[in-house]
Design a protein around this motif. Sequence first.
Motif: not given
Length: 684
Positions: A380-408
């Motif tokens: 289980f990986i809880n990456a709900e906070r691994e986003v860049t918060v935007g006005r209308s939509r949140n965004r996964l950035d490269a650093e978030h992907i790197a953390k998720i993939v490394d943990a996986f």
Amino acid sequence: MPGQGQEPPLTVDRLEDFLWQAAERVRGEVSIPEFPRIIGPLLLLKRASDQPDFLSLPEDARWGVVMDHRWGHLGDFEEGVNRTLVAFERHNPGLRDLFREVDFNGVTQNRRHALRQLIDMVGELSLSDDDLEFDDVVGRAFDRLLIRTASAQGAKGSESFTPRAVCRLMAELVDPQPGQWIADPHAGSGGMLLSAARYVSEHGDNQANLALVGQEKNSTAWLTGRLNLLLHGFTDAAVSHSDALTDPLEAAFSELSRFDRVLTSPPFSMNYDRHAIRHPERMKYGWVPEGGKKADLMFVQHVLSILRPDGTGAVVVPQGVLFRGGAERDIRRGLIEDNRLEAVIGIGANVFYNTGIPACILVLKGPHDLPRERHGTVLFINAEREVTVGRSRNRLDAEHIAKIVDAFLGRHDVPDFARVVSLAELTENDFNLNIRRYVDAAPPAEPLLDIGAALTGGVPLREIESQADLFHAFGVSLDDLFLPDRPGYRRFPSSGYMATATRIPELAMAQEQYFLDGVRAWWTGQRELVSDLAHVGLAPADVRSQLEASLCLEQLRSGILDRYQLLGAVASWWSDHEDDLDALARYGFPGVLRRWRSLPRDRAGTPRPPKHLLPAEEAHFVLDVLGDGLRLRVAHLVTDERQKLVDTYLRWGERYGTSMEDLEDRYRRAANRLRERMAALGHS
């Protein structure tokens, strides 16, 4: 090298800007959602005309014929363009039925004028390989146009478009290999398949060896997806206009087609008709009730059914599938007990264009592919906070992907982020896969207020010691911030906690500079590795992996930044300079300088190389710019960490800067002053 003549090569950025300007120019007559379906066929035809070996092109379908129709030399303008596209399709079996829903017949004179404008604008482009920076420039610019279109539409009409960061994450999770068959049963605009192909290319392998296969039932998405793949150069990709759930792809003898990798993002919570589903044996683990708009786990079972025995799949689903009861619980139980579910990755809310509900990714395995040591467990990986918060939509950035993939890939417990959960625990929880039940990523709660400190003053030593490592990493001694007090407590200096907090950056400066100097020295040692992209032909992914490993090895010891911050710095820097590094790998240092000189002067952060440089000076200039970019990212992270010291100290001050005794003393002094004042006025 492309663009050897007077004109600079056409870059992705420039072509993207061109396409968006064209969309804005005809916006009154061609809507933004419609624009890709109009411009896409024109770009494909122009690309085929300018690059002879791209697709077969008969004489009656060349771009010059389109221009003749545009000027009325060959009769009716709109119908003439339609006939040209039909001839183009007829000579290329891979384009079968592609233009059946493309119609250039204008309803109004204004629309006819707008279409002629588009043809004029596309006619100004030269789309041969010799004039493009990279051979996939047209495809990538078209894909960026789709991104802008989806963003402009918002939740309306963008259900078939998956954010490209999610596509990239999915590709890294399934790890496609050269020569494999890759499928997306809900191909949409083609982002998943393209991300898988780019992943293979970045690892030094030929993406042309992949077999890319898709299905898509939405006619608009099917058209734009096929155009997207074609413009990227995947002329052999096969995308069927059909419904994967009711009408799955078949191989010989009516057997289901099987794939090495499947990655997909089907529409959330769709309804379905059980009687319309062919190959019902796919639903091995059960059927969810019809009419409840909960076909998500039906899609999951479809993915499982088309995986080869050693295959890997990843599917995006709403998080409701993780904990709903009844038939859905039974399906989850079957997946887990048969060791078909490898991981559950929560990516949080408001990431997709058409919905704000939280989503997750299920990583699935073929029946023979999960290693025995992983049987009976789910990551289980809880990456709900691994986003860049935007006005209308949140965004996964490269650093978030790197953390998720490394943990996986590491598959080990990471506090507040990842945990391997046993079958016994899942069974005890009745196969409820709610991610927060196993990994709670919520920020840690403030410790309970220390009553002794609140009453009589001081800061509890246990709270100070809990943050001591953070201060020590920056070389800040707690003796500089606190004075001795009674046992178990420290107190603020007489100057007050706010004045002391302002001294923290100065106290941290020496260690901070030492760390950044270390990063500078590290980059000096990596210059040869980066240069090898051009001279030795290393795979870009290998270079990135070596940079990440060596940076962590050398800089983790300081304690200023953790592993994921360092990985994220490299990942985000790599993403920012992706085209620069591609140019370095393909054309050497002169190619990088050439692309920098061709970028718009007003583009933020664009370096301006001197006009005349010797070959050695070219390499030094490029490597200095790249190194400065990475060090700047690291420096920003260090600044953020230093600010955490200040914020932590100020929070202590807000909690314990004023005790009850202080308040009582202030009250007594104020009362005394009032009595003295009243006495001076003659009041006893």
